[in-house]
Write an enzyme that holds these catalytic residues in place. Structure first.
Site, PDB file in Angstrom:
ATOM      1  N   HIS A  99     -41.021   6.432 -23.560  1.00  0.00           N
ATOM      2  CA  HIS A  99     -41.926   5.545 -24.287  1.00  0.00           C
ATOM      3  C   HIS A  99     -42.180   6.028 -25.710  1.00  0.00           C
ATOM      4  O   HIS A  99     -42.567   5.230 -26.566  1.00  0.00           O
ATOM      5  CB  HIS A  99     -43.237   5.379 -23.518  1.00  0.00           C
ATOM      6  CG  HIS A  99     -43.113   4.465 -22.348  1.00  0.00           C
ATOM      7  ND1 HIS A  99     -44.119   3.620 -21.933  1.00  0.00           N
ATOM      8  CD2 HIS A  99     -42.081   4.234 -21.499  1.00  0.00           C
ATOM      9  CE1 HIS A  99     -43.717   2.924 -20.886  1.00  0.00           C
ATOM     10  NE2 HIS A  99     -42.476   3.292 -20.602  1.00  0.00           N
ATOM     11  N   HIS A 267     -34.974   4.553 -13.853  1.00  0.00           N
ATOM     12  CA  HIS A 267     -35.631   4.213 -12.596  1.00  0.00           C
ATOM     13  C   HIS A 267     -35.013   4.921 -11.395  1.00  0.00           C
ATOM     14  O   HIS A 267     -35.392   4.640 -10.263  1.00  0.00           O
ATOM     15  CB  HIS A 267     -35.600   2.696 -12.396  1.00  0.00           C
ATOM     16  CG  HIS A 267     -36.381   1.958 -13.428  1.00  0.00           C
ATOM     17  ND1 HIS A 267     -36.335   0.578 -13.572  1.00  0.00           N
ATOM     18  CD2 HIS A 267     -37.240   2.394 -14.397  1.00  0.00           C
ATOM     19  CE1 HIS A 267     -37.122   0.210 -14.574  1.00  0.00           C
ATOM     20  NE2 HIS A 267     -37.687   1.298 -15.088  1.00  0.00           N
TER      21      HIS A 267
END
Length: 724
Positions: A99, A267
């Site tokens: 992020h 993920h």
């Protein structure tokens, strides 16, 4: 009384001049006024390190092996105040690094992980960054131990990379060199919305057309890194989401294969958190009470940590073994059929219709309990989109290939905003040159610079031709992601040689002469282009009565077409240049605001912007040879005439057309010059006028030349990381 409440019972006994929450600012009174603050960021007044601190030098004392050993240990050192999922902080650290880096966008090069900006507003309080404050706080003992030898910016990205290594991925490499900033960035436009996660529609011409997203944005909603994991505007539809994934990742410089790799690799480990009531979560870090000490999203009503954490609202892991790098993401994605369900926090997520018990991930605290894995709408896009699916299937068939593509994509994601390889430091820098690094070979330094300058001076090229060509070559530099600039002489390659802003016909003529001089003298074309500009400036200074030598350092190289990803340079194309008084077309943003944005990207201060523009005007460098703003009858001489005539009250200024004004003799009404908004703003804006008046003074002629030369050299050398 004086209105400050002094001596009044029950009133505040202090002056209110420094109060941060009361009073009315200039911006409140004049919200449309030109705000020069973006040119005055990150200076010594906010930096606690002092003017002598050099982070790149401080890095030389860093024990990288010990640092990485400590980070490996941190991954499995679970803390009671924020327990690690399955006893491993890897997923949290990866999300933090992702992020940080993933806020980068290609349109203006802003965002990204290169400055440690995730520590400050608004990023530290974005909805998509919920609980990343905990990740940074977990890193604090490491930062405290190694001190100034490691920046927060480097540590954040390194922690994510080490997290992958600790879970079994062979990473591609890592480079140090990201220096910290010390206050929020004022130049980055994150969107016009006034509320977090406002519907996407306001930042699109048509939300059904992802390409219509407002530039330079690269996320679908305010406060998100890329797409909404529940679907467009929170409405699940994987095929629709796929279109937005493709656009947002393209705006982060990623192609389809890199997008699938990053989605799947991101993920493969970790989990989403939504096992609780989001209404019980406290305010973000910027809004939290002082007792929270910089942490936000605290839950003081229920346990709120471990298995009861709420972050995105989606709940569950993507894979069977969320602390291990493997191919489990694709095994589950393709091995089961999935259906929409709601998480305990009420978020949309996809869960398998029927799944073997042994394929379920275990609870983060109790391995005897198993739960369904989940997929987000973006994950389902990898399976359902006709472009993404074949890529994902190949990764599924070939885990080694997937691991290599992901490792490279992760390296690109986390280093894209660092600029060329010359800025990379540390023992783990990959040897391989990558085209997205805009590689430039080293140039020669052993040629006769004086002889080259003599040939340029005798070439017949005018001051305007020499200065304009050097300027056009260098002005592409962006301090945001360190791309562009004169090194490499890519102005002679596609696509730059054909950009309208570079006046292709004029450019080809000038380059034909300069390339010949380079071939005859052994200098690089890049060096000769810059030397040409320097010669032009020196000739103009001489014409104004001053002898001065423009600083020059040889060694620029010449890039080739094979070293250049032409399509990636499209975002560097100038569509405006106040310094050459040019707009490609009319824009909703004012010309003076565009000027400030470009000056900030080039790393200029307000007074450097002022002196450069005034100097460029009298040198006759306007695009297309227009005379707007050329407020002199001595064109080609480096004089202060632009400022003298702009501030002369013998003149009046009258609108003539859109973005065009006439400067008339106040007494006779005769038109003396024409000018644009970016010319007149140096007389109308109070701060810029103050600078203009300095240079209009009778005693500032030599100062003007010296200041212009210093600012010119700064622009020409902005990308010389090899000599920094």
């Amino acid at each position: 009384m004086d209105g400050n409440g002094i001596g009044s019972t029950g009133k505040c006994p202090v002056m209110h001049g420094g109060n941060t929450a009361m009073g009315t600012s200039n911006t409140d009174w004049w919200p449309n006024a030109l705000n020069l603050d973006i040119l005055h960021q990150h200076d010594s007044k906010t930096n606690p390190m002092g003017p002598g601190f050099d982070y790149r030098r401080a890095l030389q004392g860093l024990d990288v092996t010990a640092l990485k050993r400590d980070l490996h240990a941190l991954m499995t050192d679970s803390q009671d105040w924020w327990p690690a999922d399955w006893g491993h902080y890897g997923g949290l650290m990866i999300r933090m690094a992702w992020h940080a880096a993933g806020s980068y966008r290609t349109a203006d090069g802003r965002g990204g992980g290169g400055t440690g900006n995730q520590r400050f507003a608004p990023l530290n309080s974005w909805p998509d960054n919920v609980n990343l404050d905990k990740a940074r706080r977990l890193l604090w003992p490491v930062k405290k131990k190694y001190g100034n030898a490691i920046s927060w910016a480097d540590l954040i990205i390194l922690a994510g990379t080490v997290a992958y290594e600790s879970m079994g991925l062979k990473t591609f490499g890592f480079a140090f060199g990201r220096a910290d900033i010390w206050h929020p960035e004022k130049d980055t436009y994150w969107g016009a919305e006034k509320e977090w996660l406002a519907p996407s529609d306001s930042r699109y011409g048509d939300v059904a057309d992802p390409a219509s997203m407002e530039n330079p944005l690269a996320a679908v909603q305010m406060g998100l890194i890329y797409v909404n994991p529940q679907g467009v505007n929170g409405e699940p539809d994987p095929l629709r989401t796929a279109l937005h994934v493709r656009e947002t990742f393209a705006r982060m410089a990623m192609n389809d294969e890199e997008t699938v790799a990053l989605t799947a690799g991101g993920h493969t480990v970790g989990k989403c958190h939504g096992n609780g009531d989001a209404a019980l979560i406290g305010p973000d870090p910027e809004a939290a009470d002082v007792v929270e000490q910089g942490l936000g999203w605290m839950n003081h009503s229920t346990r709120g940590v471990g298995r009861n954490t709420v972050t995105s609202g989606i709940e569950g892991a993507w894979t069977t073994h969320p602390t291990r790098w493997d191919n489990g993401y694709f095994d589950l994605l393709f091995g089961y059929e999935w259906e929409l369900r709601k998480s305990p926090a009420g978020a949309w997520q996809w869960e398998p219709i029927d799944i073997r018990e042994e394929d379920k991930p275990v609870d983060v605290e109790d391995p005897s309990i198993r739960y369904n894995p989940i997929m987000t709408d973006a994950d389902m896009a990898m399976k359902m989109d006709p472009i993404y699916r074949p890529i994902a299937e190949r990764f599924h068939r070939d885990p080694a290939y997937f691991s290599d593509v992901f490792a490279r994509a992760w390296f690109k994601l986390t280093h894209r905003d660092m600029g060329p390889k010359a800025r990379y430091l540390g023992p783990d820098v990959p040897q391989e040159d990558l085209i997205w690094q805009d590689p430039v070979p080293a140039g020669r330094t052993d040629y006769d610079v004086a002889a080259v300058k003599a040939r340029i001076a005798a070439s017949g090229l005018s001051v305007a031709e020499l200065v304009s060509t050097a300027w056009d070559s260098a002005r592409t530099f962006r301090g945001s992601d360190m791309r562009g600039g004169a090194n490499g002489a890519r102005i002679r390659l596609a696509p730059q040689k054909d950009w309208e802003g570079n006046e292709p016909a004029r450019l080809a003529t000038v380059l034909g002469v300069l390339e010949g001089i380079a071939a005859e003298t052994g200098a690089s074309v890049a060096d000769v282009i810059v030397l040409g500009g320097n010669v032009g400036v020196e000739q103009a200074a001489r014409a104004a009565g001053f002898e001065i030598t423009v600083p020059f350092a040889p060694g620029r190289g010449d890039a080739t077409d094979d070293m250049t990803d032409a399509a990636s340079f499209d975002v560097l194309e100038p569509i405006h240049d106040a310094f050459r008084n040019w707009l490609k077309k009319d824009y909703t943003v004012s010309p003076e605001e565009l000027m400030l944005d470009r000056a900030q990207l080039m790393g200029l201060t307000a007074h450097e912007m002022t002196v450069l523009l005034g100097g460029m005007r009298v040198l006759g460098t306007n695009h297309g040879g227009t005379k707007h703003g050329v407020l002199t009858d001595r064109e080609g001489a480096l004089t202060t005439d632009f400022f003298v005539n702009l501030t002369d009250m013998a003149n009046v200024w009258k609108p003539a057309d859109a973005n065009l004004y006439e400067i008339r003799d106040r007494r006779t009404g005769a038109v003396k010059w024409t000018a644009t908004r970016v010319d007149l703003v140096f007389g109308s804006n109070s701060v810029l006028r103050a600078y203009a008046e300095v240079y209009a003074q009778d005693d500032s002629r030599e100062k003007f030349v010296q200041d212009f030369v210093a600012a010119w050299a700064k622009v020409m050398n902005a990308d010389r990381f090899d000599i920094a």
